[in-house]
Write an enzyme that holds these catalytic residues in place. Sequence first.
Site, PDB file in Angstrom:
ATOM      1  N   SER A   5       0.829  -1.197   0.000  1.00 14.32           N
ATOM      2  CA  SER A   5       0.000   0.000   0.000  1.00 14.32           C
ATOM      3  C   SER A   5       0.876   1.264   0.000  1.00 14.32           C
ATOM      4  CB  SER A   5      -0.957  -0.041   1.200  1.00 14.32           C
ATOM      5  OG  SER A   5      -2.016   0.855   1.023  1.00 14.32           O
ATOM      6  N   ASP A  44      -5.667  -3.098  -2.698  1.00 17.05           N
ATOM      7  CA  ASP A  44      -4.765  -2.803  -1.580  1.00 17.05           C
ATOM      8  C   ASP A  44      -4.011  -4.030  -1.067  1.00 17.05           C
ATOM      9  OD1 ASP A  44      -3.550  -1.648   0.611  1.00 17.05           O
ATOM     10  OD2 ASP A  44      -5.371  -1.566   1.815  1.00 17.05           O
TER      11      ASP A  44
END
Length: 263
Positions: free
Chosen positions: A46, A158
């Site tokens: 991320s 993500d």
Amino acid sequence: MLKSLHDAKSIGLVLSGGGVRGMAHIGLIKALREHGIEARAIAGSSVGALVGALYANGNSVTEMLQFFKETPLFQYSFFAIGKPGLINTEKYFSIFKRYFPEDDFSALTKPLYVVATDLMGGGEEVFHRGPLIHPLLASAALTPVFSPVEIDGILYADGGIMNNFPKEYIEEQTDFVIGSNVSIAGRLQKKDLKNSLQLAGRITGLMVYASSRDKIEECDIMIEPKEVEQVGVLDKKGIEKAFNIGYEYSNRLLDKVLNQTSS
């Protein structure tokens, strides 16, 4: 664990996800550079993947902060139409291209491992060669805010969903691991759990931290400033605050570690 940081022949850096709190990673990088310490390889998930890419790209701390300051989180023209998510992640490609014009892992000065979540297969994928920008976009596509990113017919999101602290990808090629975790699950007050959104955020945070705890504890040096919890995950106003928290915490810890090993 090694006797000292001075003994390390190759240093690995692991950077967690955590949104704007990830600016603390940049504070750590500033402190490392000021202490003459450079990582040989980086793994990130991320926002950790984004910071890791900028670090592996040789960008200055000022350039790293500028990247996040000029990248809009919520912009009307970026709203998603006809796809899941509030924001169309693909709209960020041109911004990333200004920082990574060659758009390839091979253009980086250090090995980088970027983790994203395969939404279709239900597993994690690590990217470390070939095109760079789409894996970065995928790794940082925080659901349900940002739309998934399609790579070779697969939808990715993500990286923190499946692996928020991807230490395993650099263990074999480094002999000393420095970790930076900004997804901290500290103690909350009853007033902090008043609605469904707060409850969902808390549960997600606890799940992410629990899945990473063992790897976090295995690091030779761990940067985990509790104060970073004061910064909202998507609060761009907290960029400088998170950066300063990370820098000051890292400076103090590195000074302590290096003083202990030199005495």
